[in-house]
Each structure stands twice: as C-alpha cells, then as structure tokens.
Write a protein that holds these residues in place. Structure first.
Motif, PDB file in Angstrom:
ATOM      1  N   HIS A  84      39.676  -9.124 -30.839  1.00  0.00           N
ATOM      2  CA  HIS A  84      39.266  -8.816 -32.208  1.00  0.00           C
ATOM      3  C   HIS A  84      40.403  -9.266 -33.116  1.00  0.00           C
ATOM      4  O   HIS A  84      41.456  -8.629 -33.174  1.00  0.00           O
ATOM      5  CB  HIS A  84      38.995  -7.315 -32.371  1.00  0.00           C
ATOM      6  CG  HIS A  84      37.787  -6.852 -31.620  1.00  0.00           C
ATOM      7  ND1 HIS A  84      37.557  -5.527 -31.333  1.00  0.00           N
ATOM      8  CD2 HIS A  84      36.746  -7.536 -31.104  1.00  0.00           C
ATOM      9  CE1 HIS A  84      36.417  -5.419 -30.664  1.00  0.00           C
ATOM     10  NE2 HIS A  84      35.918  -6.624 -30.511  1.00  0.00           N
ATOM     11  N   GLN A  85      40.191 -10.376 -33.792  1.00  0.00           N
ATOM     12  CA  GLN A  85      41.235 -10.959 -34.635  1.00  0.00           C
ATOM     13  C   GLN A  85      40.922 -10.707 -36.099  1.00  0.00           C
ATOM     14  O   GLN A  85      39.830 -11.021 -36.568  1.00  0.00           O
ATOM     15  CB  GLN A  85      41.345 -12.466 -34.366  1.00  0.00           C
ATOM     16  CG  GLN A  85      42.546 -13.111 -35.020  1.00  0.00           C
ATOM     17  CD  GLN A  85      42.722 -14.555 -34.560  1.00  0.00           C
ATOM     18  OE1 GLN A  85      41.896 -15.079 -33.828  1.00  0.00           O
ATOM     19  NE2 GLN A  85      43.812 -15.186 -34.982  1.00  0.00           N
ATOM     20  N   LYS A  86      41.872 -10.117 -36.801  1.00  0.00           N
ATOM     21  CA  LYS A  86      41.658  -9.762 -38.208  1.00  0.00           C
ATOM     22  C   LYS A  86      41.636 -10.996 -39.101  1.00  0.00           C
ATOM     23  O   LYS A  86      40.817 -11.115 -39.991  1.00  0.00           O
ATOM     24  CB  LYS A  86      42.749  -8.783 -38.675  1.00  0.00           C
ATOM     25  CG  LYS A  86      42.621  -7.413 -38.055  1.00  0.00           C
ATOM     26  CD  LYS A  86      41.278  -6.817 -38.399  1.00  0.00           C
ATOM     27  CE  LYS A  86      40.932  -5.599 -37.583  1.00  0.00           C
ATOM     28  NZ  LYS A  86      39.570  -5.127 -37.893  1.00  0.00           N
ATOM     29  N   SER A  87      42.549 -11.917 -38.881  1.00  0.00           N
ATOM     30  CA  SER A  87      42.586 -13.161 -39.660  1.00  0.00           C
ATOM     31  C   SER A  87      43.429 -14.178 -38.921  1.00  0.00           C
ATOM     32  O   SER A  87      44.220 -13.830 -38.035  1.00  0.00           O
ATOM     33  CB  SER A  87      43.145 -12.921 -41.062  1.00  0.00           C
ATOM     34  OG  SER A  87      44.530 -12.641 -40.991  1.00  0.00           O
ATOM     35  N   HIS A 135      37.575   0.797 -36.574  1.00  0.00           N
ATOM     36  CA  HIS A 135      38.102  -0.517 -36.220  1.00  0.00           C
ATOM     37  C   HIS A 135      39.624  -0.503 -36.358  1.00  0.00           C
ATOM     38  O   HIS A 135      40.166   0.191 -37.217  1.00  0.00           O
ATOM     39  CB  HIS A 135      37.520  -1.608 -37.117  1.00  0.00           C
ATOM     40  CG  HIS A 135      36.027  -1.738 -37.012  1.00  0.00           C
ATOM     41  ND1 HIS A 135      35.407  -2.471 -36.036  1.00  0.00           N
ATOM     42  CD2 HIS A 135      35.032  -1.198 -37.777  1.00  0.00           C
ATOM     43  CE1 HIS A 135      34.091  -2.400 -36.196  1.00  0.00           C
ATOM     44  NE2 HIS A 135      33.841  -1.642 -37.242  1.00  0.00           N
ATOM     45  N   LYS A 160      43.256  -1.812 -37.430  1.00  0.00           N
ATOM     46  CA  LYS A 160      43.752  -2.510 -38.610  1.00  0.00           C
ATOM     47  C   LYS A 160      44.514  -3.778 -38.247  1.00  0.00           C
ATOM     48  O   LYS A 160      44.835  -4.579 -39.115  1.00  0.00           O
ATOM     49  CB  LYS A 160      44.650  -1.560 -39.424  1.00  0.00           C
ATOM     50  CG  LYS A 160      43.906  -0.341 -39.967  1.00  0.00           C
ATOM     51  CD  LYS A 160      44.838   0.586 -40.726  1.00  0.00           C
ATOM     52  CE  LYS A 160      44.099   1.809 -41.250  1.00  0.00           C
ATOM     53  NZ  LYS A 160      45.001   2.743 -41.970  1.00  0.00           N
ATOM     54  N   ASP A 172      45.197  -6.909 -34.878  1.00  0.00           N
ATOM     55  CA  ASP A 172      44.493  -7.620 -33.805  1.00  0.00           C
ATOM     56  C   ASP A 172      44.478  -6.812 -32.513  1.00  0.00           C
ATOM     57  O   ASP A 172      45.402  -6.028 -32.235  1.00  0.00           O
ATOM     58  CB  ASP A 172      45.153  -8.975 -33.553  1.00  0.00           C
ATOM     59  CG  ASP A 172      44.959  -9.943 -34.709  1.00  0.00           C
ATOM     60  OD1 ASP A 172      44.165  -9.621 -35.624  1.00  0.00           O
ATOM     61  OD2 ASP A 172      45.594 -11.015 -34.702  1.00  0.00           O
TER      62      ASP A 172
END
Length: 324
Positions: free
Chosen positions: A195-198, A225, A227, A229
């Motif tokens: 799960h990569q935030k950006s 979720h 905050k 990765d």
C-alpha cells in the motif's frame, strides 16, 4: 490427496516455483541457501531421489510436508491443506484450460470476472463483502475491528480438490488472494501486498508478516488506513520480492513474528537497511513474549476486559456502613 502422495511431490520443483534454486546441482541432489535463515554456505541439501531435505546449519530436515511447515511456519494440518489446494488438479486430472470462467456479482451490481488459478489449484467462485457469521466470529476472536476489515478484505468462496470453502480474502499485488479462516491459510497466488501512499513520499514503511497483524495494527491505532507505506509479506518467503521497496524508505518499522523465521527475516532487513542508509526499528520487541502482533493484541484486549470487570464488581459491592 493422501499424505504419501503429498510427500511424493517434488521438493526440487516446489522450491523452484518459489524461485529458490540450487547453488550446486549434482544431478541426484542439490545444495541450496537455506530459506529459513541467513546462509552463505548453501547448507541445505535436497536429495532428489529420496525426495528429502536436510538443513545442516540448523539440523532440521524431512519430507515435503515438513518443508512447507518450516517455510510457512504452519501446523501439519495447514501444510497439508496448502499442498492439497496447490496441487489439486494433479489428483483430479482436471484441465483448467477447458473449464468455464467463473463470474460473481460484486459491490455495485456489476459482474466481476474471476480467473481460475492454475498454479494453486484453487478456483475462486465468488467474491462478496464479508457477511458470513462464521468469518465474523473468527475476526471477533482475533479482536479485529470489523469496519476496518471491510476496508481491506472480502469474503471469498473457492473450490479446491472438488470441495467448496469460504474464507476472508486479502488481495495481493499479483491480483491473487491470501485466504484465511479459522482452520486454514492458503493463497491463490503467493505474493506481497503493498500500500503506497505516493511515489514521492518515502519517509517510512511498515512491514508485516501477515494481514492479520496488519489489521491488528490498524485496530490498535483505531485507524482504517496507514498514514505511511505498508508491506504485508503474506509469507516470509516473499521477503526478496519486497526488499527493494522496503529499503527505498528512510525509516523501516518491522512487525514480524517472534520465531526463528521472523527473527531471520528481521536480521536480513536490518542488514539491507544498513547498506541503504535506512533506519530500521524492530517493533517485535514490543511483544517479545508473544508469538506475533495479533496474539499480543488479543491478550491486551483480554486484560483490559478483565480490568473492566474487576472495576464493575468493586462498584457493585455494597459499602460497609457503621452499625448502630
């Protein structure tokens, strides 16, 4: 499949499917780097003729089933289930190429195409939001917040070895699922979940061994979720697939199991992080007396409940006034 049939499955082929190959191959046996620990000497031997393995470094060895138990840190029953699901088509003789594709209704009243997975022998029949009471009860036992689970998991119905099952499904990067219920843990495709935030934020990364630990973390933090990765390995054997992504972050927080496999993986991450100028924080020390994060979470919740009961009992006790 019987245990004899499962133990007759080629260990060499099984390791190859996991992208584990011999360093030296003598034709009738091979020498491997042990997948259980850091091993620079290739001290794991697989006898191709006897179909047995032995790790000279840890003095462990055995059959195919023993290997799966050791690789995935699972029980005998779980190892048999994994192998049966993975190689179900070998027994049934079914041809998945000629089988019809499975479809299911999903979410917003549209058809979702579900591919039959030939590698694991598992055929997914239906994917829906989690409503099955048995699965909800299992999640309650594990002290996982149901609303959080709904954000990350599905209720998956699948068949393997001509039998039907249902489980909590956690999707991975290969569009496969890790499937888990009270009695079994299998997967359609063995891969990591990221799960990569950006693409630009590489400040921190959380690493979990299994998705139950990840859901436990979210429950403990009371968030839906992360905050930052996240990497869920879904199996320690997947660490090599994730290591580049993990070490691309400035800080790495690992929540792995407190067993030999988990400790070895933690040491490997620590080794790689030092060469990539990352700061590695081993969070397993927080639950050092427990098997994994979920077990610690469950025991903590149990203690909190016991303390609440004790307080309520103290409140109910009548006060002892002075008698006249």
């Amino acid at each position: 499949m019987t245990t004899i049939e499962l133990n007759n499955l080629s260990i060499k082929q099984y390791l190859s499917e996991l992208n584990i190959h011999p360093v030296k191959d003598r034709g009738y046996y091979g020498m491997y780097h042990s997948p259980f620990r850091t091993d620079n000497n290739a001290s794991l031997k697989v006898d191709y003729q006897k179909n047995l393995w032995i790790d000279f470094g840890s003095n462990e060895g055995g059959t195919m089933i023993d290997l799966v138990m050791r690789l995935d840190n699972c029980t005998l029953k779980e190892a048999i289930n994994k192998l049966e699901c993975r190689y179900a088509n070998m027994q049934t003789g079914s041809n998945t190429d000629n089988q019809p594709e499975s479809f299911s209704f999903h979410g917003n009243n549209h058809l979702e195409k579900v591919e039959n997975n030939q590698q694991s022998g598992i055929s997914i029949q239906k994917i829906v939001p989690i409503t099955n009471q048995a699965l909800l009860d299992y999640l309650t036992e594990r002290k996982i917040n149901i609303d959080i689970v709904m954000q990350h998991c599905k209720e998956v119905y699948y068949s393997a070895n001509n039998k039907s099952y249902f489980a909590i499904g956690f999707k991975n990067d290969a569009d496969g699922y890790t499937l888990r219920n009270k009695y079994a843990k299998v997967c359609t495709v063995n891969d990591i979940t990221t799960h990569q935030k950006s693409d630009t934020n590489n400040e921190a990364c959380l690493v979990f061994e299994g998705f139950m630990d990840y859901l436990s973390y979210l429950t403990m933090k009371n968030i839906q979720h992360s905050k930052v990765d996240v990497v869920v390995l879904n199996s320690i054997s997947n660490l090599s697939k994730a290591i580049d992504f993990i070490t691309s972050h400035q800080k790495i927080y690992t929540y792995l199991d407190n067993d030999e496999a988990g400790r070895n993986a933690t040491l490997q991450i620590n080794k790689y992080s030092s060469t990539h100028n990352c700061i590695h924080i081993d969070k397993s020390t927080d639950y050092a007396n427990y098997k994994d994060l979920n077990e610690w979470h469950c025991k903590t919740k149990l203690k909190e409940k016991e303390q609440q009961v004790q307080k309520q009992e103290q409140i109910r006790k009548p006060s002892r006034g002075f008698k006249r």
